[in-house]
Scaffold this motif. Structure first.
Motif, short mmCIF file in Angstrom:
data_model
loop_
_atom_site.label_atom_id
_atom_site.label_comp_id
_atom_site.label_asym_id
_atom_site.label_seq_id
_atom_site.Cartn_x
_atom_site.Cartn_y
_atom_site.Cartn_z
N CYS B 196 80.36 79.61 45.58
CA CYS B 196 80.17 80.78 46.45
C CYS B 196 78.88 80.68 47.26
O CYS B 196 78.73 81.33 48.28
N GLY B 197 77.91 79.90 46.76
CA GLY B 197 76.69 79.70 47.52
C GLY B 197 75.62 80.77 47.33
O GLY B 197 74.56 80.70 47.94
N LYS B 198 75.88 81.72 46.49
CA LYS B 198 74.89 82.79 46.31
C LYS B 198 73.59 82.25 45.73
O LYS B 198 72.49 82.67 46.08
N CYS B 199 73.72 81.29 44.80
CA CYS B 199 72.52 80.75 44.14
C CYS B 199 71.59 80.13 45.17
O CYS B 199 70.38 80.35 45.14
N SER B 200 72.16 79.34 46.08
CA SER B 200 71.29 78.68 47.04
C SER B 200 70.73 79.70 48.02
O SER B 200 69.63 79.54 48.55
N ALA B 201 71.47 80.78 48.23
CA ALA B 201 70.98 81.81 49.16
C ALA B 201 69.78 82.55 48.59
O ALA B 201 68.91 82.98 49.34
N VAL B 202 69.72 82.70 47.29
CA VAL B 202 68.62 83.48 46.72
C VAL B 202 67.48 82.62 46.22
O VAL B 202 66.44 83.13 45.81
N CYS B 203 67.66 81.31 46.23
CA CYS B 203 66.58 80.43 45.74
C CYS B 203 65.35 80.62 46.62
O CYS B 203 65.42 80.43 47.83
N PRO B 204 64.21 80.99 46.02
CA PRO B 204 63.04 81.28 46.85
C PRO B 204 62.35 80.01 47.35
O PRO B 204 61.53 80.06 48.25
N VAL B 205 62.71 78.88 46.76
CA VAL B 205 62.09 77.61 47.15
C VAL B 205 63.19 76.66 47.61
O VAL B 205 64.30 77.08 47.91
N LYS B 211 73.56 71.68 51.96
CA LYS B 211 73.33 70.33 52.46
C LYS B 211 73.30 70.29 53.98
O LYS B 211 74.06 71.00 54.64
N GLY B 212 72.45 69.44 54.50
CA GLY B 212 72.49 69.13 55.92
C GLY B 212 71.92 70.18 56.84
O GLY B 212 72.01 70.07 58.05
N LYS B 213 71.38 71.23 56.28
CA LYS B 213 70.82 72.24 57.15
C LYS B 213 69.42 72.59 56.68
O LYS B 213 69.23 72.86 55.50
N PRO B 214 68.45 72.63 57.60
CA PRO B 214 67.16 73.16 57.16
C PRO B 214 67.31 74.65 56.88
O PRO B 214 68.17 75.32 57.49
N LEU B 215 66.52 75.15 55.98
CA LEU B 215 66.71 76.53 55.56
C LEU B 215 66.51 77.51 56.69
O LEU B 215 67.08 78.60 56.71
N SER B 216 65.70 77.12 57.68
CA SER B 216 65.45 78.05 58.78
C SER B 216 66.75 78.41 59.48
O SER B 216 66.91 79.49 60.01
N GLU B 217 67.72 77.48 59.44
CA GLU B 217 69.00 77.76 60.10
C GLU B 217 69.92 78.60 59.24
O GLU B 217 70.85 79.23 59.72
N VAL B 218 69.70 78.55 57.94
CA VAL B 218 70.58 79.30 57.04
C VAL B 218 70.26 80.79 57.08
O VAL B 218 71.08 81.62 56.74
N LYS B 219 69.05 81.09 57.59
CA LYS B 219 68.63 82.49 57.66
C LYS B 219 68.81 83.17 56.33
O LYS B 219 69.62 84.09 56.15
N LYS B 220 68.02 82.68 55.44
CA LYS B 220 68.10 83.09 54.06
C LYS B 220 68.09 84.60 53.85
O LYS B 220 68.90 85.15 53.13
N LYS B 221 67.19 85.26 54.52
CA LYS B 221 67.03 86.70 54.29
C LYS B 221 68.34 87.44 54.53
O LYS B 221 68.74 88.31 53.80
N GLU B 222 69.03 87.03 55.63
CA GLU B 222 70.30 87.70 55.95
C GLU B 222 71.33 87.44 54.87
O GLU B 222 72.10 88.31 54.51
#
Lengths: 549, 237, 171, 177
Positions: B196-205, B211-222
Motif C-alpha cells: 500500500c505504500g503507507k510505510c514509506s509515506a510516513v517514514c521521516p527519513v 524506488k526511482g523517485k527523490p522524496l521531494s517528488e513524492v510530496k511526502k506531507k500530502e
C-alpha cells in the motif's frame, strides 16, 4: 477446604513434627544443588534408616538456609546446628554422632554467629525450615491462617487498612506504599481485576526472590491470594524467570497443592471469594521486570515498557485494573495480618518499616542470602554479617540495588539502608543486591560492566536508553583502553543526565547510576586511566598500552 | 462527551479535550514543539524523546506526545535544559547509524535533518556507528535501507493501525533492534505486505522509500494527510 | 487444527502433534505466544522459520509479531545449538571473580565466540546473567553440570573431556 | 592593525567546500582586506605555517599523512573550523567505514577489481587509516560548519562572526547534505 479442616490439619502436622526428636533440614536450593545437595539428602535418609533412628529423626528437603558460602548446608533442629560443606560421608558421621550419640560434630559446624546476629527473618521465616514441596509443612507453621483470617473475619477494606498501617513499601525497588497501591486497584473500575506477582529478578548477582520462591512458595501464594481478596481480583499470574527452573518447578507444584486443597479456586474457605493463579514464564529479558513491560510480556508481546499514566492500577492486563507486587512484598502480607500492623511497623525505621532481603555477594567473606531490618547500616551488613573483605584486601566500594545501583565508598558506609537515604546517595534499593568490591576491582571497569549489562537489556524503545547507553559504554570502554581526554568526563556526566532524565522507564532512568556514582566518589580512578593511562587495580589496558599496577 | 480541561502552554491559556496529549493540543494551538516519532492519527510511542517538555511543579521532563493534558497544568516547551536534551536525542540518532545526508534520497525532505538544523546539532560528540545492513531492493516499487532507520516505528504503527496488516515489526532489541517484514524476510517476498505504500509515506527519513523517485517528488506531507484521511473514513465507515 | 491453516515445511511427527496439542490446550489464545514458544523450543531444540510460521498461523498472529517476540527474548534460540553447551555465568559476583577470563579462554581455545557455535557444531558457548550460585562464583555450566569456584584451566579441562577435542585451531 | 592569518586545508574531500568558499565572490574582496591567506590549496605554500589565527579544514582524515598534518594544524592554529560534512562527521569519505575490513576492501575494489591496468594496490603513498575520521575524532575542533557543501553565505557568515570576535550561531542556518 473448610476452616476447621485447616485447623485440624495444622494440629495433626504439628503433632507429627513434635513426634520426632530431631529434624535434619538439607538445603536443596539453587545455591546448594550444584554442589551435591541431593546426594547429601539421600545420604542422610540412608544413614537414618541404617542407624534405625527413623522414628526419631526426620530428614527434610528444604529451601535456602541462607549461608550459600558453605554449600551444601544442613541445619539440625532442635538447637539450629548448622553444618557446612556437607558431603555424603559427612552426613553419615553427623547421623552417627549427632543423632544417635547426641554429640554435635563440632568440627563440621559453621561457627559464624555474627552472620546471623544482626539478621531478622520475617520474609524468610520458613526458609530452610520447611519442605517447600509439602503444603502440610507450611500449614504446620501457621500457613494459610492469615488467609483464613482475612476471608472470614476481615473486609477487603479492612485488609487494605491493615497493610497501609504497617507502612509496608514495595520491595521491587521503587518503594511505593503497598497499602496505597492496593487501594488504587480496589477503587479502580473495571472487571475482572488481576494480581501479578513479579518474580522476574533479572539482576546479575541478585537471587533473593528466587530463593524465597524455592524455600517458601506458599508464602507468596497466600500473600497473593490475600491481595486479590483485598483489591477484588479473581485471577493472578506469577511471572517468573524461566532461568530459575527450580523456582518454576516449586511454584508449579505449590499452586497445584493449594488448588487440590481448595486454598485456590472456587469459594475458598466456603466464602464467596474465588481466586486462581497461573504461572507465566519469562524468557530472558531483564526489562520485563518493569511493571508495564511485565504486562506486555504476559500478554504475549515484546516486553517493551510504555509510558505511565495510565498506571496498571487503572489499566493493566488487557486494559483491566491490575495490581503488580514483588513476591517479597507479598510474602510479608500473611505475617502482617497475623501479627498486626503495629508489630510490623515497630521493625525498621519510622519511614521504612519491616525488613529487606539482600543477596550479599562479591569480595566478601560470608556471601549469602540475608534479611535485615530496615535502617541497618551498610557497615553492619558488609563487615559484621558479611565478615568484611578477604584477608589482605582493602574494602573499596559497595554497590546496592542491582545493575543500576550506585557504588558507595567507605565514608558512606554508615548510611542506614532505607529508600530515602540510598536514593539520596545515588544508590537505589532495587531488588536487593549488595555487591562488595575490594582493591582488586577497577571502578571504571566495573561501571563499564554494568553499563554493558544495561545496553544488552535495553528494550530499544527510547533514544536515551537505546542509543545513549551504548555510546556511554563505548566511551567507558575507551577509558579502559587508554582513550579519551579529561574533558570527556564532563561529556559523560552530561550524557548521563540526559539518559537519567529523559528515558522512558526505570531501566534507562537508573542505568547511569554506576557511572555517576563512580565518577563522584572515585573520580581519581578515571583521571588515572585518562591522564596517566594507568589502572590502579591493574585490570585494564590488557592489549598493550600503559601497564597496570 | 469528553470533558474539557484548561491548561497553559508557555503561559498561553488553552482549552483541550481531556485525554488528549500535550503535543497534539500544542499543535492545535499553533505552539511548536519539535517531535520526531510522533504521527498524528496513529498511537503515540514516546520513543524519540525529542518532544520533551517541562511541567511546572515537577523536576522531571515529559514526552509531550504521551503525556495527557490535565486541568491547571502549566507546560513549558522551551528551556536551556530541554534544548540540551533534544540536542542529545538528535545527536544520538545521527550517530546510531551512518546517516549521510548528501547521498540520501530524503535529503531536503528529512525530518531528522531538519531537526538537526533547527536544534543546532552541528556536530557529534560521540563516535558514529557505521552499520552495514544490506539494502533491500527486492520489492518492485519500494526500497528499504536499514542503515537509515531511526526506529521511530511509524511504519509499524501505520501498517498495523491504519492498513490493518501488521506486516512490519521490530526484531531483536536495544541497539540491535531492526525493522523487519514478516520473519525478517526480504520485502519483495513478505507475503503479508499489501504494497500500500503507507510505510514509506510516513517514514521521516530515507529508510523506506519509493524506488526511482527523490522524496521531494513524492510530496511526502500530502501523502501523509492522504493516509490520515483514509483512516478517518475507515473509522467513520 | 482449525480450518484454513496450511501446513508449512514442518514434518508431521510426534513433536508437531505435541505442539499442536499444547496450542489447543491454550485455546489458540494469542497471549499464550510466549508459552507456546517455550514449548516449541523444548520440543525442537530451537525455533526455525518454518516452526515460527506454523505457530503464527495457528495463533493467527502476524509473522512479524511472532518473529519480533521470538527475537526479543534472549532465551529463545533461532539457530541450532551445538552438541555440547557451555554456559558461563556473567552475573556480578562471577564477573567480579573472573568470569570474563573463563569466557576468553574458551573463546580462544575452542575458536568460538560467545553466543556462537564451533564450525563443526560440537560446542556452543553462551553467557548468562546470574544463575544464582553467587557464593560459588565464578560458575560455569558444562552440559548441565555446574562447576563452581573454577579457574579457566579447570573449565577448559572439563570441556575437553566432554567435547573430546583438545583445541580448535583458529582458521 | 595586523591582518588575521587564515589558512584553508583540503584533506579527504571533493574540494566542493573550497569551491563554495570561492563562491563568496565579491565578498572575498571584502574579506581580503581583513585577512592574510597563509596556507591553502589555492596558494602555493609548502608547509603549514605557525601562528595561524583561523584554519578552515575541508574533508575527513583518511590517511596517516593527513592525521599528522591535522595535528600540526591544531598545534599552530588558534581557531580550528571543520568545514563541510566530511570534516564534521565523515560524510561520503567515511562510508567506507561500514565495510568490514575497511581498508583492504576499499583498496581492492578501487585498485584491483575496477582497474584495467596494473591491478595492484599502491604502496608508495601514505597508508590509509583503519577508519576515516571526522576531525573531532582526532583533534579538538572549535567550530563546525556542516553542509555538502556549506553554502557560500554560511561560510561568509561564520568567517565574519569569527573576525568580529563573536561565536557564530548555527541554529537554523546550516543543512547537512
Amino acid at each position: 477446604m473448610k476452616p476447621d479442616e485447616l485447623r485440624n490439619l495444622a494440629q495433626k502436622e504439628d503433632e507429627l513434627r513434635k513426634s520426632y526428636r530431631y529434624r535434619i533440614n538439607v538445603c536443596c536450593s539453587s545455591g546448594c544443588m550444584p554442589f551435591g545437595a541431593l546426594k547429601v539428602l539421600s545420604a542422610f535418609k540412608d544413614a537414618v534408616k541404617e542407624s534405625g533412628v527413623e522414628e526419631e529423626c526426620y530428614v527434610a528437603r528444604t529451601g535456602c538456609i541462607g549461608t550459600c558460602s558453605i554449600a551444601p548446608a544442613v541445619l539440625v533442629e532442635p538447637g539450629d546446628y548448622l553444618y557446612q560443606n556437607v558431603t555424603p560421608e559427612k552426613a553419615k558421621e553427623i547421623v552417627k554422632e549427632h543423632i544417635v550419640n547426641n554429640r554435635p560434630v563440632k568440627s563440621m559446624l559453621y561457627g559464624n554467629e555474627a552472620y546471623f546476629k544482626k539478621q531478622l527473618r520475617i520474609v524468610l521465616r520458613n526458609a530452610g525450615k520447611i519442605d517447600p514441596l509439602r503444603i502440610e509443612d507450611y500449614i504446620a507453621v501457621g500457613g494459610y491462617y492469615a488467609l483464613l483470617k482475612a476471608l472470614t473475619r476481615m473486609t477487603p477494606e479492612g485488609v487494605i487498612e491493615e497493610v497501609a498501617l504497617s507502612g509496608l513499601k514495595g520491595r521491587g525497588g521503587a518503594g511505593f506504599l503497598t497499602g496505597l497501591k492496593w487501594r488504587y486497584v480496589a477503587r479502580a473500575t473495571g472487571s475482572p481485576k488481576y494480581v501479578i506477582a513479579n518474580l522476574d529478578e533479572g539482576d546479575p548477582g541478585v537471587f533473593a526472590n528466587r530463593t524465597l520462591a524455592e524455600a517458601d512458595p506458599h508464602a507468596i501464594i497466600e500473600g497473593m491470594t490475600i491481595a486479590a481478596y483485598a483489591v477484588g481480583a479473581s485471577k493472578g499470574y506469577i511471572y517468573v524467570r524461566s532461568e530459575y527452573p527450580l523456582a518454576v518447578e516449586t511454584l508449579k507444584k505449590a499452586i497445584e497443592a493449594a488448588k487440590s486443597m481448595g486454598l485456590l479456586g472456587e469459594k475458598i474457605f466456603e466464602t464467596a471469594f474465588s481466586f486462581d493463579i497461573e504461572l507465566r514464564l519469562g524468557a530472558g529479558a531483564f526489562v520485563a521486570g518493569e511493571e508495564t513491560a511485565i504486562l506486555a510480556s504476559i500478554e504475549g508481546r515484546r516486553a517493551m515498557p510504555r509510558p505511565r499514566p495510565p498506571y496498571p492500577a487503572q489499566s493493566g492486563l488487557w486494559g483491566k485494573p491490575t495490581l503488580i507486587n514483588n513476591v517479597e512484598t507479598l510474602a510479608n502480607i500473611p505475617v502482617i495480618l497475623l501479627k498486626g500492623s503495629e508489630w510490623f511497623s515497630s521493625i525498621g525505621t519510622k519511614n521504612c518499616t519491616g525488613t529487606k532481603c539482600f543477596s550479599l555477594t562479591g569480595k566478601v567473606n560470608n556471601p549469602g542470602l540475608i534479611e535485615v531490618p530496615m535502617g541497618i547500616t551498610l557497615r553492619e551488613v558488609v563487615f559484621e554479617i558479611g565478615g568484611g573483605v578477604p584477608p589482605g584486601r582493602r574494602f573499596k566500594a559497595v554497590q546496592v540495588g542491582g545493575p543500576s545501583g550506585g557504588f558507595l565508598p567507605e565514608q558512606l558506609l554508615d548510611l542506614p539502608i532505607d529508600y530515602e537515604s540510598l536514593t539520596k546517595a545515588g544508590a537505589i534499593m532495587g531488588s536487593g543486591g549488595i555487591v562488595v568490591l575490594d582493591d582488586t576491582s577497577c571502578m571504571v571497569d566495573t561501571a563499564k560492566f554494568f553499563t554493558e549489562f544495561c545496553v544488552d537489556e535495553s528494550c530499544g524503545k527510547c533514544t536515551p536508553c537505546r542509543a545513549g547507553l551504548y555510546k556511554l559504554y563505548k566511551i567507558l570502554d575507551g577509558f579502559t583502553q587508554g582513550e579519551g581526554d579529561i574533558q570527556d568526563l564532563d561529556k559523560v556526566e552530561d550524557l548521563c543526565e540526559f539518559i537519567k532524565e529523559a528515558s522512558l522507564c526505570g531501566l534507562g532512568q537508573t542505568a547511569p547510576n554506576p557511572t555517576l556514582t563512580t565518577l563522584k566518589y572515585f573520580r581519581d580512578e578515571y583521571v588515572s586511566h585518562i591522564v596517566e593511562k594507568k589502572c590502579p587495580a591493574g585490570k585494564c589496558f590488557k592489549d598493550g598500552g600503559g601497564a597496570g599496577s | 462527551m469528553s470533558k474539557t480541561v484548561e491548561l497553559t502552554i508557555d503561559g498561553k491559556k488553552v482549552a483541550a479535550k481531556e485525554g488528549d496529549n500535550i503535543l497534539k493540543v500544542a499543535r492545535e494551538n499553533n505552539i511548536y514543539i519539535p517531535a520526531l516519532c510522533y504521527l498524528e492519527g496513529v498511537s503515540s510511542l514516546g520513543g524519540c524523546r525529542v518532544c520533551v517538555v517541562e511541567i511546572r511543579g515537577s523536576p522531571k521532563v515529559f514526552a509531550s506526545c504521551v503525556t495527557p493534558v490535565a486541568e491547571g497544568m502549566e507546560v513549558i516547551t522551551d528551556s536551556e535544559r530541554l534544548r540540551r536534551y533534544r540536542k542529545w536525542a538528535i545527536e544520538l540518532l545521527l550517530a546510531e547509524r551512518p546517516h549521510v545526508c548528501s547521498v540520501c534520497v530524503a535529503n531536503g525532505n528529512c525530518e531528522l535533518q531538519q531537526l538537526a538544523t533547527e536544534l543546532g546539532v552541528d556536530h557529534l560528540r560521540v563516535d558514529r556507528k557505521w552499520t552495514n545492513y544490506e539494502l533491500d531492493l527486492t520489492h518492485e516499487r519500494f526500497a528499504y535501507d536499514p542503515n537509515r532507520c531511526i526506529l521511530c516505528t511509524r511504519c509499524i504503527r501505520v501498517c498495523d493501525e491504519v492498513e490493518g496488516v501488521h506486516a512490519i515489526d521490530l526484531m531483536l532489541r536495544g541497539k540491535n533492534s531492526k525493522v523487519i517484514f514478516d520473519l525478517d524476510d526480504k520485502w519483495g517476498f513478505a507475503e503479508s505486505c499489501t504494497s500500500c505504500g503507507k510505510c514509506s509515506a510516513v517514514c521521516p527519513v530515507g529508510a523506506l522509500y519509493v524506488k526511482g523517485k527523490p522524496l521531494s517528488e513524492v510530496k511526502k506531507k500530502e501523502l501523509v494527510s492522504f493516509v490520515m484521511s483514509r483512516r478517518s473514513e475507515k473509522t467513520i465507515g | 487444527m482449525p480450518d484454513g491453516v496450511q501446513q508449512t515445511g514442518l514434518k508431521t511427527d510426534r513433536r508437531l502433534t505435541l505442539l499442536e496439542a499444547a496450542i489447543k490446550k491454550h485455546q489458540y489464545r494469542k497471549d499464550a505466544l510466549l508459552e507456546i514458544l517455550h514449548i516449541a523450543q523444548e520440543l525442537y531444540g530451537y525455533l526455525d522459520k518454518d516452526l515460527l510460521t506454523h505457530i503464527s498461523k495457528l495463533l493467527r498472529l502476524p509473522p512479524s509479531h511472532v518473529y519480533g517476540v521470538a527475537t526479543f527474548y534472549n532465551l529463545f534460540k533461532l539457530k541450532k545449538p551445538g552438541a555440547h553447551v557451555v554456559t558461563v555465568c556473567m552475573g556480578t559476583a562471577c564477573y567480579v571473580k573472573g568470569a570474563e577470563e573463563i569466557v576468553s579462554a574458551i573463546e580462544r581455545d575452542f575458536n568460538v565466540k560467545r553466543g556462537g557455535t564451533t564450525p563443526d557444531g560440537k560446542l556452543s558457548l553462551f553467557v548468562t546473567r546470574c544463575i544464582g550460585a553467587c557464593a560459588m562464583a565464578p560458575n560455569t555450566i558444562v552440559d548441565g553440570e555446574t562447576i563452581g569456584k573454577a579457574t579457566p584451566d579447570e573449565v577448559l579441562k572439563k570441556i575437553r573431556a566432554v567435547v573430546g577435542v583438545e583445541k580448535v585451531e583458529a582458521r | 592593525m595586523a591582518k588575521v592569518r587564515l589558512a584553508t586545508v583540503w584533506l579527504s574531500g571533493c574540494s566542493g567546500c573550497h569551491m563554495s568558499f570561492l563562491d563568496q565572490d565579491e565578498k572575498l574582496l571584502e574579506l581580503a582586506g581583513e585577512i592574510e591567506l597563509v596556507y591553502s590549496p589555492i596558494a602555493d605554500v609548502k608547509n603549514f605555517p605557525e601562528n595561524v589565527d583561523i584554519t578552515l579544514v575541508e574533508g575527513a582524515v583518511g590517511n596517516e599523512e593527513q592525521l599528522e598534518l591535522l595535528k600540526r594544524i591544531r598545534k599552530n592554529t588558534k581557531i580550528l573550523v571543520a568545514l563541510g560534512d566530511c570534516a564534521v562527521n565523515g560524510n561520503v569519505t567515511a562510508l567506507r567505514n561500514s565495510l568490514n575490513n575497511s581498508v583492504e576492501e576499499v583498496l581492492k575494489k578501487a585498485y584491483v577489481e575496477n582497474a584495467t591496468l596494473k591491478q595492484n594496490t599502491p604502496t608508495h603513498v601514505p597508508r590509509l587509516l583503519k577508519k576515516a575520521l571526522a576531525l573531532n575524532e582526532a583533534v579538538k575542533v572549535d567550530f563546525y560548519v556542516p553542509g555538502c557543501p556549506p553554502s557560500a553565505n554560511l561560510i561568509n557568515y561564520v568567517l565574519n562572526e569569527l573576525l568580529e570576535g563573536r561565536t557564530p550561531a548555527l541554529e537554523g542556518r546550516f543543512k547537512y547534505g
